[in-house]
Design an enzyme around this catalytic site. Structure first.
Site, PDB file in Angstrom:
ATOM      1  N   ASP A 161       0.845  -1.184   0.000  1.00  0.00           N
ATOM      2  CA  ASP A 161       0.000   0.000   0.000  1.00  0.00           C
ATOM      3  C   ASP A 161       0.892   1.250   0.000  1.00  0.00           C
ATOM      4  O   ASP A 161       1.910   1.303   0.683  1.00  0.00           O
ATOM      5  CB  ASP A 161      -0.916   0.015   1.230  1.00  0.00           C
ATOM      6  CG  ASP A 161      -2.052   1.021   1.095  1.00  0.00           C
ATOM      7  OD1 ASP A 161      -3.209   0.601   0.962  1.00  0.00           O
ATOM      8  OD2 ASP A 161      -1.764   2.241   1.117  1.00  0.00           O
TER       9      ASP A 161
ATOM     10  N   ASN B  28     -12.746  -2.913   2.847  1.00  0.00           N
ATOM     11  CA  ASN B  28     -13.653  -1.773   2.910  1.00  0.00           C
ATOM     12  C   ASN B  28     -14.646  -1.897   1.755  1.00  0.00           C
ATOM     13  O   ASN B  28     -14.236  -2.175   0.622  1.00  0.00           O
ATOM     14  CB  ASN B  28     -12.866  -0.466   2.806  1.00  0.00           C
ATOM     15  CG  ASN B  28     -11.942  -0.260   4.003  1.00  0.00           C
ATOM     16  OD1 ASN B  28     -12.283  -0.631   5.113  1.00  0.00           O
ATOM     17  ND2 ASN B  28     -10.776   0.311   3.769  1.00  0.00           N
TER      18      ASN B  28
ATOM     19  N   GLN C 147     -14.466   2.749   1.617  1.00  0.00           N
ATOM     20  CA  GLN C 147     -13.760   2.360   0.388  1.00  0.00           C
ATOM     21  C   GLN C 147     -13.458   3.589  -0.459  1.00  0.00           C
ATOM     22  O   GLN C 147     -14.360   4.369  -0.775  1.00  0.00           O
ATOM     23  CB  GLN C 147     -14.610   1.364  -0.414  1.00  0.00           C
ATOM     24  CG  GLN C 147     -13.883   0.814  -1.632  1.00  0.00           C
ATOM     25  CD  GLN C 147     -14.707  -0.232  -2.386  1.00  0.00           C
ATOM     26  OE1 GLN C 147     -15.855  -0.530  -2.014  1.00  0.00           O
ATOM     27  NE2 GLN C 147     -14.128  -0.773  -3.435  1.00  0.00           N
TER      28      GLN C 147
ATOM     29  N   HIS D  13     -10.584  -4.968  -3.392  1.00  0.00           N
ATOM     30  CA  HIS D  13      -9.236  -5.302  -2.933  1.00  0.00           C
ATOM     31  C   HIS D  13      -9.294  -5.683  -1.464  1.00  0.00           C
ATOM     32  O   HIS D  13     -10.202  -5.267  -0.743  1.00  0.00           O
ATOM     33  CB  HIS D  13      -8.266  -4.125  -3.131  1.00  0.00           C
ATOM     34  CG  HIS D  13      -8.767  -2.834  -2.548  1.00  0.00           C
ATOM     35  ND1 HIS D  13      -9.693  -2.046  -3.188  1.00  0.00           N
ATOM     36  CD2 HIS D  13      -8.493  -2.227  -1.365  1.00  0.00           C
ATOM     37  CE1 HIS D  13      -9.956  -0.984  -2.437  1.00  0.00           C
ATOM     38  NE2 HIS D  13      -9.243  -1.074  -1.319  1.00  0.00           N
TER      39      HIS D  13
ATOM     40  N   HIS E 221      -7.038  -5.662   2.096  1.00  0.00           N
ATOM     41  CA  HIS E 221      -5.861  -5.162   2.805  1.00  0.00           C
ATOM     42  C   HIS E 221      -5.327  -6.291   3.690  1.00  0.00           C
ATOM     43  O   HIS E 221      -6.099  -6.903   4.430  1.00  0.00           O
ATOM     44  CB  HIS E 221      -6.230  -3.991   3.724  1.00  0.00           C
ATOM     45  CG  HIS E 221      -6.741  -2.772   3.018  1.00  0.00           C
ATOM     46  ND1 HIS E 221      -5.963  -1.662   2.787  1.00  0.00           N
ATOM     47  CD2 HIS E 221      -7.960  -2.484   2.492  1.00  0.00           C
ATOM     48  CE1 HIS E 221      -6.677  -0.734   2.164  1.00  0.00           C
ATOM     49  NE2 HIS E 221      -7.903  -1.203   1.974  1.00  0.00           N
TER      50      HIS E 221
HETATM   51  P1  5GP Z   1      -9.708   1.546   0.319  1.00  0.00           P
HETATM   52  O1  5GP Z   1      -9.983   2.682   1.264  1.00  0.00           O
HETATM   53  O2  5GP Z   1     -10.324   1.776  -1.034  1.00  0.00           O
HETATM   54  O3  5GP Z   1     -10.035   0.216   0.911  1.00  0.00           O
HETATM   55  O4  5GP Z   1      -8.141   1.516   0.156  1.00  0.00           O
HETATM   56  C1  5GP Z   1      -7.455   1.939  -0.969  1.00  0.00           C
HETATM   57  C2  5GP Z   1      -5.988   1.845  -0.627  1.00  0.00           C
HETATM   58  O5  5GP Z   1      -5.235   1.998  -1.807  1.00  0.00           O
HETATM   59  C3  5GP Z   1      -5.523   2.914   0.356  1.00  0.00           C
HETATM   60  O6  5GP Z   1      -4.979   2.278   1.516  1.00  0.00           O
HETATM   61  C4  5GP Z   1      -4.462   3.693  -0.423  1.00  0.00           C
HETATM   62  O7  5GP Z   1      -3.369   4.076   0.382  1.00  0.00           O
HETATM   63  C5  5GP Z   1      -4.056   2.706  -1.507  1.00  0.00           C
HETATM   64  N1  5GP Z   1      -3.620   3.300  -2.766  1.00  0.00           N
HETATM   65  C6  5GP Z   1      -4.212   4.309  -3.444  1.00  0.00           C
HETATM   66  N2  5GP Z   1      -3.555   4.568  -4.591  1.00  0.00           N
HETATM   67  C7  5GP Z   1      -2.518   3.697  -4.632  1.00  0.00           C
HETATM   68  C8  5GP Z   1      -1.472   3.474  -5.584  1.00  0.00           C
HETATM   69  O8  5GP Z   1      -1.354   4.128  -6.624  1.00  0.00           O
HETATM   70  N3  5GP Z   1      -0.587   2.488  -5.299  1.00  0.00           N
HETATM   71  C9  5GP Z   1      -0.669   1.742  -4.161  1.00  0.00           C
HETATM   72  N4  5GP Z   1       0.250   0.799  -3.978  1.00  0.00           N
HETATM   73  N5  5GP Z   1      -1.650   1.917  -3.252  1.00  0.00           N
HETATM   74  C10 5GP Z   1      -2.558   2.883  -3.485  1.00  0.00           C
END
Ligand code: 5GP
Ligand code: ZN
Length: 115
Positions: free
Chosen positions: A34, A90, A97, A103, A105
């Site tokens: 992440d 999420n 999310q 995805h 985590h």
């Molecule tokens: P969500 O809140 O959608 O479950 O989590 C999305 C996650 O993607 C976040 O923890 C954020 O830090 C991560 N993220 C967003 N953009 C990128 C990216 O370009 N590369 C990587 N490796 N992680 C990302």
């Protein structure tokens, strides 16, 4: 067959339109660190196909979901998370999310805070 959604950052990582350091990949999924880690180990496990969230899963995704769940302990082991780890999915705006491509985590480290 996967369909690329133009504005989806994870689809762009999957298709290598955006470069990323993958720590694992196979024909169904990719895994990478992440970009804003919330724990010592913080990986994202991402299916190659674009499914917006857990709420949009269909029966046809059964095999993919099973593959991902079985892969998680394997990835955790490779990251030396022998004492345990946490999985977060999420789902939707109300679930926090931010990226609308399903995805998981994978979080771990010396000791995660209580949930
Ligand atoms: P969500 O809140 O959608 O479950 O989590 C999305 C996650 O993607 C976040 O923890 C954020 O830090 C991560 N993220 C967003 N953009 C990128 C990216 O370009 N590369 C990587 N490796 N992680 C990302
Ligand atoms: Zn996508």
């Amino acid at each position: 067959m996967s369909v690329t959604i133009p504005d989806c950052i994870f689809c762009k990582i999957v298709t290598k339109e955006i470069p990323a350091n993958l720590i694992y990949e196979d024909d169904q999924v990719i895994a990478l660190k992440d970009i804003h880690p919330r724990a010592k180990v913080h990986l994202l496990l991402i299916p190659r196909i674009h499914v917006p969230s857990l709420a949009q899963l269909e029966t046809k995704h059964e095999g993919l979901m099973s593959h991902m769940m079985l892969l998680l302990p394997n990835l955790a082991h490779r990251q030396d998370l022998h004492r345990g780890f946490r999985i977060i999915i999420n789902t939707g705006k109300g679930g926090g999310q931010e990226i609308d491509h399903l995805h998981m985590h994978l979080l771990g480290g010396p000791q995660l805070p209580g949930f």
